[in-house]
Design an enzyme around this catalytic site. Structure first.
Site, PDB file in Angstrom:
ATOM      1  N   GLU A   1      17.953  71.439  24.727  1.00  0.00           N
ATOM      2  CA  GLU A   1      18.412  70.561  23.644  1.00  0.00           C
ATOM      3  C   GLU A   1      18.713  69.170  24.210  1.00  0.00           C
ATOM      4  OE1 GLU A   1      21.304  72.410  21.046  1.00  0.00           O
ATOM      5  OE2 GLU A   1      22.337  70.502  20.749  1.00  0.00           O
TER       6      GLU A   1
ATOM      7  N   ARG B   1      37.394  70.871  18.307  1.00  0.00           N
ATOM      8  CA  ARG B   1      36.561  72.005  17.906  1.00  0.00           C
ATOM      9  C   ARG B   1      36.614  73.125  18.944  1.00  0.00           C
ATOM     10  NH1 ARG B   1      32.282  71.301  14.417  1.00  0.00           N
ATOM     11  NH2 ARG B   1      30.856  72.504  15.699  1.00  0.00           N
TER      12      ARG B   1
ATOM     13  N   ARG C   1      22.149  71.387  26.733  1.00  0.00           N
ATOM     14  CA  ARG C   1      22.275  72.835  26.914  1.00  0.00           C
ATOM     15  C   ARG C   1      20.915  73.515  26.858  1.00  0.00           C
ATOM     16  NH1 ARG C   1      26.222  73.304  21.578  1.00  0.00           N
ATOM     17  NH2 ARG C   1      25.000  71.866  20.334  1.00  0.00           N
TER      18      ARG C   1
ATOM     19  N   TYR D   1      31.004  66.635   9.606  1.00  0.00           N
ATOM     20  CA  TYR D   1      30.596  67.504  10.705  1.00  0.00           C
ATOM     21  C   TYR D   1      30.946  68.941  10.303  1.00  0.00           C
ATOM     22  CZ  TYR D   1      30.162  68.646  15.755  1.00  0.00           C
ATOM     23  OH  TYR D   1      29.792  69.143  16.977  1.00  0.00           O
TER      24      TYR D   1
ATOM     25  N   ARG E   1      23.592  60.994  14.803  1.00  0.00           N
ATOM     26  CA  ARG E   1      23.063  61.307  16.120  1.00  0.00           C
ATOM     27  C   ARG E   1      21.939  62.302  15.918  1.00  0.00           C
ATOM     28  NH1 ARG E   1      22.302  58.957  20.803  1.00  0.00           N
ATOM     29  NH2 ARG E   1      22.535  60.337  22.593  1.00  0.00           N
TER      30      ARG E   1
ATOM     31  N   ASP F   1      30.661  72.948   9.853  1.00  0.00           N
ATOM     32  CA  ASP F   1      30.065  74.161  10.402  1.00  0.00           C
ATOM     33  C   ASP F   1      29.404  74.917   9.252  1.00  0.00           C
ATOM     34  OD1 ASP F   1      30.619  74.008  13.102  1.00  0.00           O
ATOM     35  OD2 ASP F   1      32.660  74.739  12.844  1.00  0.00           O
TER      36      ASP F   1
ATOM     37  N   ARG G   1      42.854  77.870  25.685  1.00  0.00           N
ATOM     38  CA  ARG G   1      43.769  79.011  25.620  1.00  0.00           C
ATOM     39  C   ARG G   1      44.212  79.481  27.002  1.00  0.00           C
ATOM     40  NH1 ARG G   1      38.651  81.840  23.995  1.00  0.00           N
ATOM     41  NH2 ARG G   1      38.698  81.431  21.770  1.00  0.00           N
TER      42      ARG G   1
HETATM   43  N1  UDP Z   1      31.943  69.515  24.595  1.00  0.00           N
HETATM   44  C1  UDP Z   1      32.077  69.164  25.924  1.00  0.00           C
HETATM   45  N2  UDP Z   1      31.559  69.976  26.884  1.00  0.00           N
HETATM   46  C2  UDP Z   1      30.929  71.125  26.602  1.00  0.00           C
HETATM   47  C3  UDP Z   1      30.797  71.509  25.244  1.00  0.00           C
HETATM   48  C4  UDP Z   1      31.308  70.679  24.267  1.00  0.00           C
HETATM   49  O1  UDP Z   1      32.630  68.105  26.217  1.00  0.00           O
HETATM   50  O2  UDP Z   1      30.482  71.819  27.534  1.00  0.00           O
HETATM   51  C5  UDP Z   1      32.499  68.605  23.578  1.00  0.00           C
HETATM   52  C6  UDP Z   1      31.460  67.577  23.107  1.00  0.00           C
HETATM   53  O3  UDP Z   1      32.148  66.360  22.843  1.00  0.00           O
HETATM   54  C7  UDP Z   1      30.942  68.192  21.842  1.00  0.00           C
HETATM   55  C8  UDP Z   1      32.199  68.827  21.269  1.00  0.00           C
HETATM   56  O4  UDP Z   1      32.883  69.315  22.417  1.00  0.00           O
HETATM   57  O5  UDP Z   1      30.377  67.215  20.979  1.00  0.00           O
HETATM   58  C9  UDP Z   1      31.957  69.940  20.288  1.00  0.00           C
HETATM   59  O6  UDP Z   1      31.186  70.959  20.891  1.00  0.00           O
HETATM   60  P1  UDP Z   1      30.437  72.075  20.032  1.00  0.00           P
HETATM   61  O7  UDP Z   1      29.861  73.074  20.971  1.00  0.00           O
HETATM   62  O8  UDP Z   1      31.371  72.545  18.969  1.00  0.00           O
HETATM   63  O9  UDP Z   1      29.302  71.182  19.377  1.00  0.00           O
HETATM   64  P2  UDP Z   1      28.025  71.546  18.476  1.00  0.00           P
HETATM   65  O10 UDP Z   1      27.652  72.974  18.801  1.00  0.00           O
HETATM   66  O11 UDP Z   1      28.427  71.309  17.051  1.00  0.00           O
HETATM   67  O12 UDP Z   1      27.018  70.560  18.942  1.00  0.00           O
END
Ligand code: UDP
Length: 395
Positions: free
Chosen positions: A315, A182, A294, A363, A263, A365, A186
């Site tokens: 969160e 996801r 976060r 999952y 989860r 978006d 880059r």
């Molecule tokens: N992830 C990570 N570190 C970060 C942010 C994301 O390892 O700082 C990994 C983690 O496994 C997460 C996945 O990337 O579940 C997808 O992140 P995303 O931000 O897309 O998750 P969402 O916002 O859907 O919770």
């Protein structure tokens, strides 16, 4: 016998007032069809729900940044709200040191001092070879192998492992590889968290989008809040010719093929008397010890707030159980096998449509939910008997 629930000759019962169900009700109403939406929570919009406090739009269920490549979805959602030009740029805090996300030339410079794409690629390659020599040319089998093969062990250990394992409550070696894909990787200096062409936040929040849909058709869409489908499941099934269900698919079938895993999350909101608490909309805490993943500071999503106030939200990931909200499906092999059984049974039943993150155990978006709802509408109203299970349409 008079109906207790289908009192207005409704064409549809829609279980859940999230995006999938509300879009479907709106599109059905445009075609003259009448829907009753029942929602167990006291508000519309599902996990996209937002509210305003001290002039600040708070996303009640975590940061929802709308991003898509789908022009149809982007044009559609903007009928219901004005969007700003927000671009998500996340900072990671690993034990007090800050790094830019997603993984890009800024991150590589902060991590190793590399300045060119070739230098960064060489470093990643070296780390990958040292850690994954046994893998050879075969595909990564889990999230850990996938992450290391994309960006090496340093970034994996500092920015991924701790975050991922607390987020999912499982070892990274037990999680599917697709989750880490996801995030963009880059080799340019670009901190945009997403690769999509369109991105933004609706000014004033997401709730208005769903209210606007429903309010356009007061005669054709009714909503009942605080209403649990399972309290009267049998009667609903008897009285409604067609039911769109967006809750957990395993619960619908009374867990007959086993319980799917989810989860859950917990949010702590805090009003702070400050104009600027953390200087960014999202900061990830990527170590294993900090209990939250976060911290969002909402005013930075749209620059709107009463003077002197800010609101932050921490969160916290948590185990799911039947008394808690299911936020994420855990799409590993075991659950995928179980889900396939439910999906097969769902496909055979012509009275029901299963939609959304929980109804299709995906999952998704937000833009994907919108697109899936559009596909469902097309099949329902334009293809008639050619109806296919929504899951196949989005493969
Ligand atoms: N992830 C990570 N570190 C970060 C942010 C994301 O390892 O700082 C990994 C983690 O496994 C997460 C996945 O990337 O579940 C997808 O992140 P995303 O931000 O897309 O998750 P969402 O916002 O859907 O919770």
């Amino acid at each position: 016998m008079t109906n207790q629930f289908n009192t207005k000759n409704y064409d549809y019962l829609i279980v859940g007032a999230g995006p999938y169900g509300t879009i479907f009700a709106y599109e059905a109403a445009k075609r003259g069809k009448r829907s009753l939406i029942i929602e167990k929570r006291p508000y519309i919009g599902g996990n996209m729900h937002t509210h305003t406090e001290h002039g600040i739009t708070v996303h009640d269920f975590g940061a929802h940044i709308f991003h898509t490549d789908n022009t149809e979805v982007w044009n559609y959602i903007r009928q219901f709200a004005k969007f700003n030009g927000y671009q998500n740029q996340v900072v990671a805090n690993y034990k007090g040191t800050l790094y830019n996300l997603p993984f890009n030339m800024n991150t590589f410079y902060e991590m190793w001092g590399t300045k060119t794409p070739d230098e960064a690629k060489a470093e990643i390659d070296r780390q990958k070879k040292a850690a994954l020599s046994q893998l050879g040319d075969s595909e990564p089998r889990n999230l850990e192998e996938q992450a290391i093969s994309l960006i090496g062990t340093d970034i994996y250990n500092k920015l991924i492992k701790g975050y991922t394992e607390k987020q999912w409550g499982r070892k990274a070696t037990e999680l599917p590889a697709f989750i880490i894909k996801r995030l963009p990787v880059r080799f340019v200096y670009d901190n945009n968290y997403f690769n999509h062409r369109y991105q933004g936040i609706p000014i004033g929040g997401y709730t208005q989008i769903f209210e606007n849909m429903v309010n356009q058709f007061p005669d054709l869409i009714d909503i009942q809040f605080n209403q649990d489908f399972f309290e009267y499941k049998e009667q609903y099934i008897e009285e409604f010719p067609r039911i769109l269900y967006t809750g957990m698919i395993d619960q619908f079938f009374d867990y007959k093929y086993g319980e799917l895993e989810y989860r859950s999350l917990r949010f702590e909101h805090e009003v702070i008397k400050s104009d600027n608490y953390q200087g960014n909309s999202v900061i990830n805490y990527t170590d294993a010890q900090t209990p939250y993943t976060r911290v969002m500071e909402w005013k930075h999503f749209d620059d709107l707030a009463d003077e002197g106030y800010t609101i932050i939200t921490k969160e916290y990931p948590q185990e799911w159980n039947r008394s808690r909200e299911a936020y994420y499906p855990v799409n590993d092999e075991k659950n995928t096998r179980i889900y396939a059984k439910y999906a097969k049974e769902a496909r055979q039943n012509k009275q029901f449509i299963f939609g959304g993150r929980l109804g299709q155990y995906r999952y998704y978006d937000m833009d994907q939910v919108f697109n899936a709802a559009f596909n469902e509408v097309r099949h329902e109203f334009e293809l008639g008997d050619d109806y296919k299970f929504a899951d196949d349409q989005n493969a």
